[in-house]
Structure formats: structure tokens, C-alpha cells
Design a protein around this motif. Structure first.
Motif, PDB file in Angstrom:
ATOM      1  N   ALA A 411       0.846  -1.192   0.000  1.00  0.00           N
ATOM      2  CA  ALA A 411       0.000   0.000   0.000  1.00  0.00           C
ATOM      3  C   ALA A 411       0.883   1.244   0.000  1.00  0.00           C
ATOM      4  CB  ALA A 411      -0.912   0.003   1.226  1.00  0.00           C
ATOM      5  N   PRO A 412       0.363   2.390  -0.464  1.00  0.00           N
ATOM      6  CA  PRO A 412       1.176   3.611  -0.486  1.00  0.00           C
ATOM      7  C   PRO A 412       1.708   4.030   0.881  1.00  0.00           C
ATOM      8  CG  PRO A 412      -0.740   3.867  -1.892  1.00  0.00           C
ATOM      9  CD  PRO A 412      -0.920   2.569  -1.161  1.00  0.00           C
ATOM     10  N   ASN A 413       1.034   3.615   1.965  1.00  0.00           N
ATOM     11  CA  ASN A 413       1.548   3.978   3.289  1.00  0.00           C
ATOM     12  C   ASN A 413       2.451   2.892   3.876  1.00  0.00           C
ATOM     13  OD1 ASN A 413      -0.255   1.965   3.982  1.00  0.00           O
ATOM     14  ND2 ASN A 413      -1.468   3.219   5.386  1.00  0.00           N
ATOM     15  N   GLY A 414       2.597   1.762   3.188  1.00  0.00           N
ATOM     16  CA  GLY A 414       3.487   0.706   3.641  1.00  0.00           C
ATOM     17  C   GLY A 414       2.945  -0.168   4.757  1.00  0.00           C
ATOM     18  N   ASP A 415       1.688   0.053   5.183  1.00  0.00           N
ATOM     19  CA  ASP A 415       1.141  -0.694   6.315  1.00  0.00           C
ATOM     20  C   ASP A 415       0.483  -2.007   5.909  1.00  0.00           C
ATOM     21  OD1 ASP A 415       2.000   1.235   8.012  1.00  0.00           O
ATOM     22  OD2 ASP A 415       0.045   2.107   8.438  1.00  0.00           O
ATOM     23  N   TRP A 416       0.151  -2.192   4.615  1.00  0.00           N
ATOM     24  CA  TRP A 416      -0.535  -3.404   4.171  1.00  0.00           C
ATOM     25  C   TRP A 416       0.105  -3.906   2.890  1.00  0.00           C
ATOM     26  CZ3 TRP A 416      -3.998   1.098   4.195  1.00  0.00           C
ATOM     27  CH2 TRP A 416      -4.436   1.403   5.484  1.00  0.00           C
ATOM     28  N   VAL A 417      -0.113  -5.192   2.624  1.00  0.00           N
ATOM     29  CA  VAL A 417       0.330  -5.798   1.380  1.00  0.00           C
ATOM     30  C   VAL A 417      -0.889  -6.399   0.692  1.00  0.00           C
ATOM     31  CG1 VAL A 417       1.775  -7.564   0.316  1.00  0.00           C
ATOM     32  CG2 VAL A 417       2.626  -6.295   2.298  1.00  0.00           C
ATOM     33  N   LEU A 418      -1.036  -6.099  -0.586  1.00  0.00           N
ATOM     34  CA  LEU A 418      -2.095  -6.645  -1.424  1.00  0.00           C
ATOM     35  C   LEU A 418      -1.515  -7.779  -2.260  1.00  0.00           C
ATOM     36  CD1 LEU A 418      -4.991  -6.242  -2.800  1.00  0.00           C
ATOM     37  CD2 LEU A 418      -3.776  -4.760  -4.427  1.00  0.00           C
ATOM     38  N   GLY A 423      -6.007 -19.475  -6.024  1.00  0.00           N
ATOM     39  CA  GLY A 423      -5.704 -20.456  -7.043  1.00  0.00           C
ATOM     40  C   GLY A 423      -6.458 -20.263  -8.340  1.00  0.00           C
ATOM     41  N   ASP A 424      -6.249 -21.188  -9.279  1.00  0.00           N
ATOM     42  CA  ASP A 424      -6.813 -21.063 -10.617  1.00  0.00           C
ATOM     43  C   ASP A 424      -8.328 -21.102 -10.638  1.00  0.00           C
ATOM     44  OD1 ASP A 424      -4.576 -20.689 -12.193  1.00  0.00           O
ATOM     45  OD2 ASP A 424      -4.113 -22.818 -12.255  1.00  0.00           O
ATOM     46  N   GLY A 425      -8.942 -21.914  -9.773  1.00  0.00           N
ATOM     47  CA  GLY A 425     -10.383 -22.068  -9.833  1.00  0.00           C
ATOM     48  C   GLY A 425     -11.144 -20.816  -9.474  1.00  0.00           C
ATOM     49  N   ASN A 426     -10.623 -20.020  -8.537  1.00  0.00           N
ATOM     50  CA  ASN A 426     -11.329 -18.830  -8.086  1.00  0.00           C
ATOM     51  C   ASN A 426     -10.338 -17.879  -7.436  1.00  0.00           C
ATOM     52  OD1 ASN A 426     -13.434 -17.072  -7.473  1.00  0.00           O
ATOM     53  ND2 ASN A 426     -13.882 -18.077  -5.542  1.00  0.00           N
ATOM     54  N   ALA A 427      -9.446 -17.295  -8.217  1.00  0.00           N
ATOM     55  CA  ALA A 427      -8.449 -16.374  -7.678  1.00  0.00           C
ATOM     56  C   ALA A 427      -9.104 -15.046  -7.333  1.00  0.00           C
ATOM     57  CB  ALA A 427      -7.326 -16.159  -8.693  1.00  0.00           C
ATOM     58  N   TYR A 428      -8.697 -14.463  -6.231  1.00  0.00           N
ATOM     59  CA  TYR A 428      -9.242 -13.193  -5.759  1.00  0.00           C
ATOM     60  C   TYR A 428      -8.129 -12.449  -5.029  1.00  0.00           C
ATOM     61  CZ  TYR A 428      -9.492 -16.080  -1.572  1.00  0.00           C
ATOM     62  OH  TYR A 428      -9.167 -16.929  -0.548  1.00  0.00           O
ATOM     63  N   LEU A 429      -8.427 -11.253  -4.549  1.00  0.00           N
ATOM     64  CA  LEU A 429      -7.419 -10.434  -3.882  1.00  0.00           C
ATOM     65  C   LEU A 429      -7.628 -10.439  -2.375  1.00  0.00           C
ATOM     66  CD1 LEU A 429      -7.177  -7.346  -6.263  1.00  0.00           C
ATOM     67  CD2 LEU A 429      -6.031  -9.568  -6.422  1.00  0.00           C
ATOM     68  N   GLU A 430      -6.519 -10.378  -1.656  1.00  0.00           N
ATOM     69  CA  GLU A 430      -6.530 -10.244  -0.207  1.00  0.00           C
ATOM     70  C   GLU A 430      -5.546  -9.147   0.190  1.00  0.00           C
ATOM     71  OE1 GLU A 430      -7.565 -14.615   1.714  1.00  0.00           O
ATOM     72  OE2 GLU A 430      -5.470 -13.987   1.604  1.00  0.00           O
ATOM     73  N   THR A 431      -5.753  -8.606   1.396  1.00  0.00           N
ATOM     74  CA  THR A 431      -4.758  -7.717   1.988  1.00  0.00           C
ATOM     75  C   THR A 431      -4.296  -8.315   3.308  1.00  0.00           C
ATOM     76  OG1 THR A 431      -6.431  -6.374   3.142  1.00  0.00           O
ATOM     77  CG2 THR A 431      -5.732  -5.645   0.943  1.00  0.00           C
ATOM     78  N   ALA A 432      -3.027  -8.106   3.622  1.00  0.00           N
ATOM     79  CA  ALA A 432      -2.466  -8.509   4.902  1.00  0.00           C
ATOM     80  C   ALA A 432      -1.880  -7.285   5.574  1.00  0.00           C
ATOM     81  CB  ALA A 432      -1.390  -9.580   4.715  1.00  0.00           C
ATOM     82  N   SER A 433      -2.200  -7.107   6.829  1.00  0.00           N
ATOM     83  CA  SER A 433      -1.704  -5.968   7.592  1.00  0.00           C
ATOM     84  C   SER A 433      -0.385  -6.311   8.257  1.00  0.00           C
ATOM     85  CB  SER A 433      -2.731  -5.568   8.654  1.00  0.00           C
ATOM     86  OG  SER A 433      -2.190  -4.627   9.545  1.00  0.00           O
ATOM     87  N   LEU A 434       0.570  -5.402   8.184  1.00  0.00           N
ATOM     88  CA  LEU A 434       1.830  -5.601   8.873  1.00  0.00           C
ATOM     89  C   LEU A 434       1.716  -5.269  10.353  1.00  0.00           C
ATOM     90  CD1 LEU A 434       2.746  -5.514   5.857  1.00  0.00           C
ATOM     91  CD2 LEU A 434       4.885  -4.578   6.682  1.00  0.00           C
ATOM     92  N   ILE A 435       0.650  -4.543  10.726  1.00  0.00           N
ATOM     93  CA  ILE A 435       0.409  -4.188  12.120  1.00  0.00           C
ATOM     94  C   ILE A 435      -0.971  -4.723  12.481  1.00  0.00           C
ATOM     95  CG2 ILE A 435       0.257  -2.322  13.806  1.00  0.00           C
ATOM     96  CD1 ILE A 435       1.847  -0.594  11.856  1.00  0.00           C
ATOM     97  N   GLY A 436      -1.022  -5.756  13.291  1.00  0.00           N
ATOM     98  CA  GLY A 436      -2.306  -6.306  13.679  1.00  0.00           C
ATOM     99  C   GLY A 436      -2.611  -7.666  13.096  1.00  0.00           C
ATOM    100  N   ASP A 437      -1.840  -8.101  12.110  1.00  0.00           N
ATOM    101  CA  ASP A 437      -1.961  -9.457  11.574  1.00  0.00           C
ATOM    102  C   ASP A 437      -3.315  -9.771  10.954  1.00  0.00           C
ATOM    103  OD1 ASP A 437       0.633 -10.102  12.284  1.00  0.00           O
ATOM    104  OD2 ASP A 437       0.062 -10.786  14.268  1.00  0.00           O
ATOM    105  N   ALA A 438      -4.037  -8.788  10.468  1.00  0.00           N
ATOM    106  CA  ALA A 438      -5.320  -9.048   9.826  1.00  0.00           C
ATOM    107  C   ALA A 438      -5.097  -9.412   8.364  1.00  0.00           C
ATOM    108  CB  ALA A 438      -6.224  -7.825   9.920  1.00  0.00           C
ATOM    109  N   VAL A 439      -5.681 -10.518   7.933  1.00  0.00           N
ATOM    110  CA  VAL A 439      -5.679 -10.929   6.535  1.00  0.00           C
ATOM    111  C   VAL A 439      -7.125 -10.939   6.071  1.00  0.00           C
ATOM    112  CG1 VAL A 439      -5.177 -12.790   4.909  1.00  0.00           C
ATOM    113  CG2 VAL A 439      -3.584 -12.294   6.769  1.00  0.00           C
ATOM    114  N   THR A 440      -7.443 -10.113   5.066  1.00  0.00           N
ATOM    115  CA  THR A 440      -8.833  -9.875   4.697  1.00  0.00           C
ATOM    116  C   THR A 440      -9.056 -10.037   3.212  1.00  0.00           C
ATOM    117  OG1 THR A 440      -8.824  -8.155   6.420  1.00  0.00           O
ATOM    118  CG2 THR A 440     -10.757  -8.271   4.985  1.00  0.00           C
TER     119      THR A 440
END
Length: 457
Positions: A411-418, A423-440
């Protein structure tokens, strides 16, 4: 560099917000006050990972007045933004004991009893020209005072954008750090479609779209459609252009496209591989992978002059370049040591230094805006995860659950990773937070049978 194998299905695990303490159950059960949200309006936020350090916050549905009936609800968007950041524990809407619209209506002792540190309230009323007058307040429940507040004039079509703006204000007011909820992402969407004129027994063909969307995946806008594969979108530093790889014509080529006009130009179409574009911090050059001289190496292309210069020269595959923020160093993936690992070198070439040593597979490097962290695809026990290495302390951390995660982007602020998951059957996007360990998971990118991958933030 070949891609990791992906399973056909990999549904994300879900975590619902913590139950309230038993001592508060009676308070919640007896709080059937006017304005309590209907069951069908309940907002469920799926979070994977722990939130022990998260700040408790309540986001109250914005009150409407004067006959206002917006199609877009602001409060659930703010709640989802803050929960996705990993730094906030958002009180579920169904657990709200009241729906105040301004500070004068708030009984702070009640919210403190619920363990809420901050409260977001607001309202909407019709404006003068088919728009809305919106206001919001961020309240400190412990001190019983307003922390932030502002009024806006906004049209129906901009209410979602306003919600992200308010999320950024709230994030900055409480954490002191800039938010990134108002930023945009780009990704490649792949779908199956029957060929024009094809028979009923003919297999469907794949169609590719380059899409630009809000940071939560909503309001997606297609900027390019193609019947040939599209890969590796990359934002220019000015955020007005995208570089990407297209296989139109049968071979790989690198294009740069203006988002405002749709105008695009080909910047690399050499014999062999043309792939993995990455913008220099000043926006004047692209680092790309070319095999025009035989082996795949990292080259720099001057976008004004077209001058092309190699910065690596090795028999192995050197690919997936990523610039350090200072513009003087390039990180890249190479199998020169026998297995894919991440290396770095100066933009003028010279000594090449290996950076990653954790495990036998690390690829697709991307640098945080500060240059302090390096995100990558990391293989562990046959599964592919997103991991981050602290370049100053040399600490290594796996962020995602796998088993087929790929294409990390900060992310532009460096706090999350997109990144792309599923997988191939149904690939989608997630974000992971570097502070708080939330994966959404970004629900707007989850569609049955669809593939959403190659994200860039």
C-alpha cells in the motif's frame, strides 16, 4: 520465472469479531432502541489472524434527515476499511446499543462500558442541487470529546469515495500514520467467454481485462480488454499511467497506457521475452526483463529516448525487478544459485548481492515506500505464502496462509500488502496488515469461476 502451481479451490478461513464480555450481555440484549439496524443489513467483516493490539472502535450508521435516502451507506464502508487495516477492532453493527448522530446525543459512559475507545457518528441531509450535505465526528469515548470532525458536500456517486476519505482521516487522527483507503489498485481479471460464432460444443475462450478499482476492490473500471493474456500492471509514480505486458500478436510486449485518455504506446517488443515492467521512482525509466541477447536479464529503458541498457548479465533467469525508493538499487528474482532467490544490484550494474536466505524459494520482490521492508512470494512445505523481510533488522515474517498466494504489492503507506490468493479455480485479492496481523479477502473481487490476479497498489 515459472509460476507456482495453484490448487483448484482454496476458500479463506473466517473469523468473526470477538464476543462481548458476559457482563455486558444484558446491556446489549436490552438495547432495542429506535434505529437499530435490520438483520438483513448486518455487516459481517471476515478477518483472519489475531487482533490483540487492535483499538476498539464503533462506527454508527449515519443518520439521515430531510428525506435523504442514499443508496450507499457510509458507515459500513468505514467499518470495513478500519477492520481491514488490522489496527482496529470494529464493534459489529448488530451490537450497537444506540445510534447517535452527533456528540450531543452520546452517553460516553455507556460506550466506555462496552470497551469502546473511539466512536464515529455522522449524518446526511439533502443539499440544494441533488447532492448531500454530509458531516462526521470522531469521538474519544475515554475523554468524552471530539477528536476530529468535518462537513462535506457530495453527490450520490461520490459517497463511497467520501467514506474512504473519512477512513483516512480517522486512521491518521488515531494512529498518526497516513491511511491508504482512498488510493486505487490495478489488477488483471480473467474470465471464460464463448467465442463469437462458435458452436455449442466449442470450449470457452479466455478474456482478459486490465481493471482499476478502489483500494477495497469496489468501483472497478476496465481500462483495457484483450483476447490475449495481460500481465504485470505497474503504476507510474504520478499514478496517471500504467505499464503492463500484453501478448497481442502472439509475443510478449511492454506497453505504457495513459489512464485519462486511454492512449498507449509500445516501449518494448524485442525478440524473445519482454516482461515484468517496474517504474523508476522519478517515472523516467522502466526496468524490464528482456531476453533479446539470449538469457533473460534486467534492462533499463529510458522512456523519452528509448535507450535500452542491461544492468545484469548472467546465464540464469534474472526477472521481476523492483526499485528501491532511492532510485539507485534494483532488487530482482534470479535462479543463478540453483533456486529462485532475491538479489540486488546498483542501477549502474556492478556487484550483485543475494538478499534472501530463508527457505529454498523466494520470488517477486516489492519494496515498501520507505525501503525498509521487502515483500515476496515465499514457499514453505510446498505452499506459497506472502512474506516480508525487514531489511534493517533482517527479520523474516510470513503474512499469509497460502497455499497459492502470489504478486505482493505494498500500500502507499506501507502498512498493508495486497496480493492474489485462491488459485486457478477462483483467484481473488486479499490484503495482509503488517500491524495487527489481519488478513482480509476483498469481497468485491470474489466471483465464482473468476480469476483476479497480478494486483498493483
Amino acid at each position: 520465472m515459472s509460476r507456482p502451481p495453484r490448487p483448484t479451490t482454496a476458500p479463506p478461513r473466517s473469523w468473526r469479531a470477538k464476543a462481548r464480555p458476559a457482563a455486558l450481555a444484558a446491556v446489549l440484549a436490552g438495547a432495542l432502541l429506535p434505529g437499530t439496524p435490520r438483520a438483513e443489513d448486518e455487516v459481517v467483516i471476515d478477518i483472519i489472524g489475531g487482533m490483540e493490539a487492535a483499538t476498539p472502535i464503533a462506527v454508527v450508521p449515519f443518520q439521515t434527515a430531510g428525506g435523504a435516502s442514499p443508496e450507499t451507506r457510509i458507515a459500513p464502508i468505514i467499518a470495513a476499511d478500519l477492520a481491514r487495516s488490522g489496527r482496529f477492532e470494529v464493534l459489529p453493527e448488530a451490537d450497537l446499543i444506540a445510534t447517535p448522530g452527533r456528540i450531543e446525543d452520546v452517553q460516553f459512559s455507556t460506550w466506555r462500558a462496552l470497551g469502546v475507545d473511539y466512536l464515529v457518528v455522522g449524518g446526511l441531509r439533502p443539499g440544494e442541487e441533488q447532492d448531500y450535505r454530509a458531516r462526521f465526528e470522531l469521538l474519544d469515548a475515554f475523554r468524552g470529546e471530539r477528536t476530529d470532525g468535518r462537513s462535506y458536500r457530495v453527490g450520490e456517486g461520490s459517497l463511497r469515495r467520501l467514506a474512504h476519505t473519512l477512513s483516512d482521516r480517522i486512521y491518521k487522527a488515531i494512529t498518526g500514520d497516513e491511511g491508504a483507503f482512498s488510493s486505487r489498485i490495478a489488477y488483471i481479471a480473467v474470465s471464460q467467454q464463448k467465442a463469437d460464432g462458435g458452436g455449442s460444443g466449442d470450449p470457452p475462450e479466455q478474456r482478459y481485462r486490465l481493471v482499476v478499482a478502489d483500494a477495497d476492490g469496489h468501483r472497478g473500471r476496465t481500462v483495457l480488454r484483450a483476447s490475449a493474456p495481460l500481465l504485470s500492471p505497474a503504476w507510474s509514480p504520478s499514478r496517471d499511467r500504467l505499464a503492463y505486458v500484453s501478448f497481442e500478436g502472439g509475443g510478449s510486449q511492454v506497453f505504457v497506457q495513459e489512464l485519462a485518455t486511454g492512449e498507449r504506446r509500445r516501449v518494448a517488443s524485442f525478440k524473445g521475452i519482454n516482461s515484468a515492467p517496474a517504474w523508476s521512482p522519478d517515472g523516467e525509466r522502466l526496468a524490464v526483463t528482456l531476453s533479446r541477447d539470449g538469457a533473460a536479464n534486467i534492462y533499463l529503458i529510458d522512456l523519452d529516448s528509448g535507450e535500452t541498457r542491461a544492468i545484469t548479465n548472467h546465464w540464469a533467469i534474472d526477472t521481476e525487478a523492483a526499485w528501491a525508493p532511492d532510485g539507485e538499487t534494483i532488487y530482482f528474482t534470479s535462479d543463478r544459485g540453483g533456486k529462485p532467490q532475491i538479489y540486488r544490484t546498483g542501477v549502474d550494474g556492478g556487484e550483485v548481492e543475494r538478499v534472501t536466505y530463508e527457505g529454498a524459494y523466494n520470488a517477486h520482490p516489492t519494496l515498501s515506500p520507505s525501503g525498509e521492508r521487502l515483500a515476496m512470494v515465499h514457499r514453505r512445505e510446498g505452499a506459497y505464502h506472502i512474506a516480508v523481510q525487514d531489511l534493517e533488522r533482517d527479520a523474516f515474517r510470513v503474512l499469509s496462509d497460502g497455499p497459492a498466494d502470489e504478486s505482493p504489492s505494498f500500500a502507499p503507506n506501507g502498512d498493508w500488502v495486497l496480493y492474489s490468493a485462491g488459485g486457478d479455480g477462483n483467484a481473488y485479492l486479499e490484503t495482509a496488515s503488517l500491524i495487527g496481523d489481519a488478513v482480509t479477502p476483498l469481497e468485491a473481487t470474489q466471483r465464482p469461476g473468476a480469476q483476479v490476479r497480478e494486483p498493483a497498489w
